[in-house]
Scaffold this motif. Structure first.
Motif, short mmCIF file in Angstrom:
data_model
loop_
_atom_site.label_atom_id
_atom_site.label_comp_id
_atom_site.label_asym_id
_atom_site.label_seq_id
_atom_site.Cartn_x
_atom_site.Cartn_y
_atom_site.Cartn_z
N PRO B 39 -36.50 -20.36 28.62
CA PRO B 39 -37.11 -20.88 27.39
C PRO B 39 -37.99 -19.82 26.72
CG PRO B 39 -38.30 -21.69 29.29
CD PRO B 39 -37.12 -20.94 29.82
N ASN B 40 -38.45 -20.11 25.52
CA ASN B 40 -39.36 -19.19 24.83
C ASN B 40 -40.60 -18.96 25.68
OD1 ASN B 40 -38.02 -18.61 22.46
ND2 ASN B 40 -38.65 -20.54 21.52
N GLY B 41 -41.01 -17.71 25.75
CA GLY B 41 -42.22 -17.39 26.48
C GLY B 41 -42.00 -17.19 27.97
N LYS B 44 -38.52 -12.98 29.04
CA LYS B 44 -37.27 -12.23 28.85
C LYS B 44 -37.51 -10.94 28.07
CE LYS B 44 -35.28 -15.66 26.62
NZ LYS B 44 -36.39 -16.64 26.57
N SER B 45 -38.15 -11.07 26.92
CA SER B 45 -38.37 -9.88 26.09
C SER B 45 -39.31 -8.90 26.77
CB SER B 45 -38.95 -10.27 24.73
OG SER B 45 -38.03 -11.07 24.02
N GLN B 85 -34.96 -8.28 19.86
CA GLN B 85 -34.97 -9.63 19.31
C GLN B 85 -35.34 -9.62 17.82
OE1 GLN B 85 -37.42 -12.23 21.65
NE2 GLN B 85 -37.07 -13.99 20.34
N ASP B 161 -31.24 -8.74 23.18
CA ASP B 161 -32.27 -9.78 23.30
C ASP B 161 -32.01 -10.86 22.24
OD1 ASP B 161 -34.45 -11.17 24.11
OD2 ASP B 161 -35.92 -9.61 23.67
N GLU B 162 -31.52 -12.00 22.68
CA GLU B 162 -31.18 -13.12 21.80
C GLU B 162 -30.38 -12.68 20.58
OE1 GLU B 162 -33.95 -16.17 21.40
OE2 GLU B 162 -34.92 -15.74 23.31
N ALA B 165 -29.48 -15.48 17.91
CA ALA B 165 -30.49 -16.35 17.31
C ALA B 165 -30.40 -16.24 15.79
CB ALA B 165 -31.88 -15.95 17.79
N HIS B 194 -31.30 -18.66 25.08
CA HIS B 194 -31.75 -19.90 25.69
C HIS B 194 -30.69 -20.99 25.54
CE1 HIS B 194 -34.48 -19.62 22.00
NE2 HIS B 194 -33.49 -20.39 21.64
N ALA B 304 -36.78 -24.88 24.55
CA ALA B 304 -36.10 -24.09 23.53
C ALA B 304 -36.13 -24.78 22.18
CB ALA B 304 -34.65 -23.85 23.95
#
Ligand SMILES: Nc1ncnc2c1ncn2[C@@H]1O[C@H](COP(=O)(O)OP(=O)(O)O)[C@@H](O)[C@H]1O
Ligand SMILES: [Mg+2]
Lengths: 257, 305
Positions: B39-41, B44-45, B85, B161-162, B165, B194, B304
């Motif tokens: 999920p966000n946060g 990953k990044s 990202q 990275d994503e 999106a 995600h 997400a």
């Protein structure tokens, strides 16, 4: 990276830098040409004729070297500060940070970009000055070396400013409140001889005094400060600025989280 | 074969004291298509930032094709192509210049840089837009530009990275096809997402990351199988023998009166009852055990959203 690869990386950065200021030449090259022409008209021709001699030359002859130097200082500084801050601001600096290009090549690339703009503007301003006075160069060697050293020093200073800047205000504060006063008090418009002893002494702490006087020596053959001292001081400031810039890059200050 | 990426006990504490990575370890094999799902946060990044030097790690070790980034970062960086990202190019520059310059930063001679830029801008459908200032490109084009830029030095490991999106479904499909092709040609790919669906469509292995910790590290197949498996807890009237076996099922004796049975998709619980009946074991009650993975996914999806 091999030396050949480093050379490719360096020339890529330099080419990109030159392309940038040429693309926006109305913001980067034109203002200096106009400002300097005004200085020549006002100080050189209109007021200068009333001032009479300064340091044994006509006032016009006296101010031209200082004004050319002023253009070099401001242009090499502002090129690096705006370009490097810009690449931080839009994150395109990451293109360089993720690549294997070593830090000293990154620094060198931006500095050469700044030097080249300083020199280009110097040439433009010099050509403009020829409409107002005739220029006789006393020592080409001194002129070339001082121009290179000075533009290197102020390109580095611009780089340091850019590293610490968080917004566009931060990149104009130093030029407005530090650089411009130092230039004006650096003897562009007057000879140190005119100052009381105390202020002449204080002036010797100002790096611009050495820059302006060494360049004036190169052009006119006169200087308020001794030439070796001027070279020594500019060299020292340049080495310090370079070492500090490298430290900032290597530690990733404000660049890596 | 050496692994493409090895991460050992990697941790990251940001300047404000926030612990973004709590000592994660993972390994990605050469040639793999690897998903980092979370999920966000989740971190990953941050992980990717450390691999490609945009984030300074606090502790731990990262090696790319067995080159330790602390020992020879320049060599490690040559192996990596990175698609971040967020857009990170100068939007006043042209696509062609951006890609050629990036090649230059990797030391590729100008002529070769031009050839490569043409090759990858064409492959990503951007050649017609090469001279347009990039701020005029659509979001999907900008993202593809970053892919072209990441590939220009032909890295052995591509990290995205994503990448999908904010990209529309049609474009997402064609980007998937492109990535599959690159992977088939031998480039190891790691992507973060995600969406489980995306990982399922593309990847062979997966790490699930949540709150700075790796909570799963397995093959997609294995993960999906476990996602579809249910575990039932059976309370028995009789005392159970030391070992219980139910043919076709995985059964575990929890204590003298409790049994756990795994039921995969397509199997019938009736079969379990019949079998136990034959063994003289009677069930007084039954409930299903919470599926840890499934719970996690519900959380992931909520996170997400
Ligand atoms: N520069 C930073 N300073 C402090 N905290 C940060 C910074 N960057 C990211 N974080 C925090 O670290 C956590 C992980 O972020 P990130 O790696 O971007 O997650 P993801 O990519 O999985 O969404 C988040 O909680 C985020 O707020
Ligand atoms: Mg992220």
């Amino acid at each position: 990276m091999t030396l050949a690869e480093q050379y490719v990386a360096l020339s890529t950065i330099v080419r990109k830098e030159i392309k940038r200021y040429l693309r926006i030449w109305t913001q980067t090259l034109l203002p200096s040409a106009i400002t300097m022409s005004l200085y020549f008209v006002i100080f050189g021709t209109l007021i200068g004729s009333r001032i009479g001699e300064m340091g044994g030359f006509t006032y016009m002859q006296f101010v031209v070297p200082g004004l050319i130097m002023m253009a070099i200082v401001t242009n090499s500084y502002s090129n690096v500060v705006s370009s490097f801050f810009g690449s931080k601001f839009n994150n395109s600096v990451e293109e360089l940070l993720v690549s294997p290009t070593p830090n000293y090549i990154i620094l060198l690339g931006y500095v050469i970009g700044g030097i080249s703009r300083g020199m280009l503007v110097a040439v433009v301003v010099t050509i403009v000055s020829l409409f107002f006075t005739h220029l006789h160069i006393h020592s080409y060697f001194v002129v070339v070396v001082i121009v290179l050293m000075t533009s290197t020093l102020f390109a580095l200073a611009g780089f340091i400013n850019a590293v610490f800047a968080n917004n566009f205000d931060d990149i104009s504060i130093i030029p407005t409140f530090v650089l411009t006063p130092l230039i004006y008090l650096g003897g562009v418009f007057y000879s140190m001889e005119l100052l009381p002893d105390f202020w002449a002494g204080v002036s010797r702490l100002n790096p611009l005094v050495y820059v302006v006087n060494a360049f004036r020596y190169g052009v006119l053959g006169v200087s308020d400060v001794s030439l070796p001292l001027a070279f020594g001081m500019i060299g020292l400031f340049t080495v310090l600025a370079f070492a500090y810039s490298m430290h900032l890059l290597n530690s990733g200050t404000r660049l890596r989280q | 074969m050496i692994p493409a990426l090895t991460i050992e006990n990697l941790s990251k504490v940001y300047g404000d004291g926030f612990v973004a990575l709590k000592g994660i370890s993972l390994e990605v094999q050469q040639g793999d298509f690897f998903a980092m799902l979370g999920p966000n946060g989740a971190g990953k990044s941050t992980t990717i930032g450390i691999i490609c030097s945009l984030v300074a790690k606090t502790a731990g070790k990262v090696s790319v094709f067995e080159v330790d980034i602390d020992k020879d970062f320049a060599a490690a960086k040559k192996y990596i192509g990175i698609v971040p990202q967020e857009f990170n190019f100068n939007q006043f520059e042209k696509a062609l210049d951006i890609v050629i310059n990036q090649a230059g930063y990797y030391g590729l001679p100008r002529e070769l840089a031009r050839e490569r830029a043409e090759k990858y801008l064409k492959a990503l459908g951007l050649w017609e837009k090469r001279d347009v200032p990039t701020r005029m490109l659509s979001g999907g084009m900008k993202r593809r530009l970053m892919i072209a830029r990441a590939l220009v030095h032909e890295p052995k490991l591509l990290i995205l990275d994503e990448p999908t999106a904010g990209v529309d479904i049609e474009m997402r499909r064609s980007m998937w096809d492109f990535l599959k092709k690159i992977n088939a040609q031998g480039t190891t790919i790691i992507l973060t997402t995600h969406y489980l669906e995306e990982a399922e469509a593309l990847c062979r292995h997966i790490a699930i990351i949540n709150k700075g910790e790796i909570v799963e590290h397995s093959s997609i197949k294995d993960l999906l199988r476990r996602l579809q498996r249910e575990v039932f807890i059976l309370d028995c009237l009789e005392e159970l023998p030391e070992s219980v076996t139910i043919s076709d099922f995985v059964a575990r004796r929890v204590d003298s009166h409790t049994l756990e049975v795994e039921v995969e998709k397509g199997q019938y619980i009736n079969q379990v009852f019949d079998e136990l009946d034959r063994q003289g074991i009677h069930i007084s009650s039954m409930r299903n055990r919470a599926n840890r993975l499934e719970e996690m996914f519900v959380n992931l999806v909520e996170g997400a959203a």
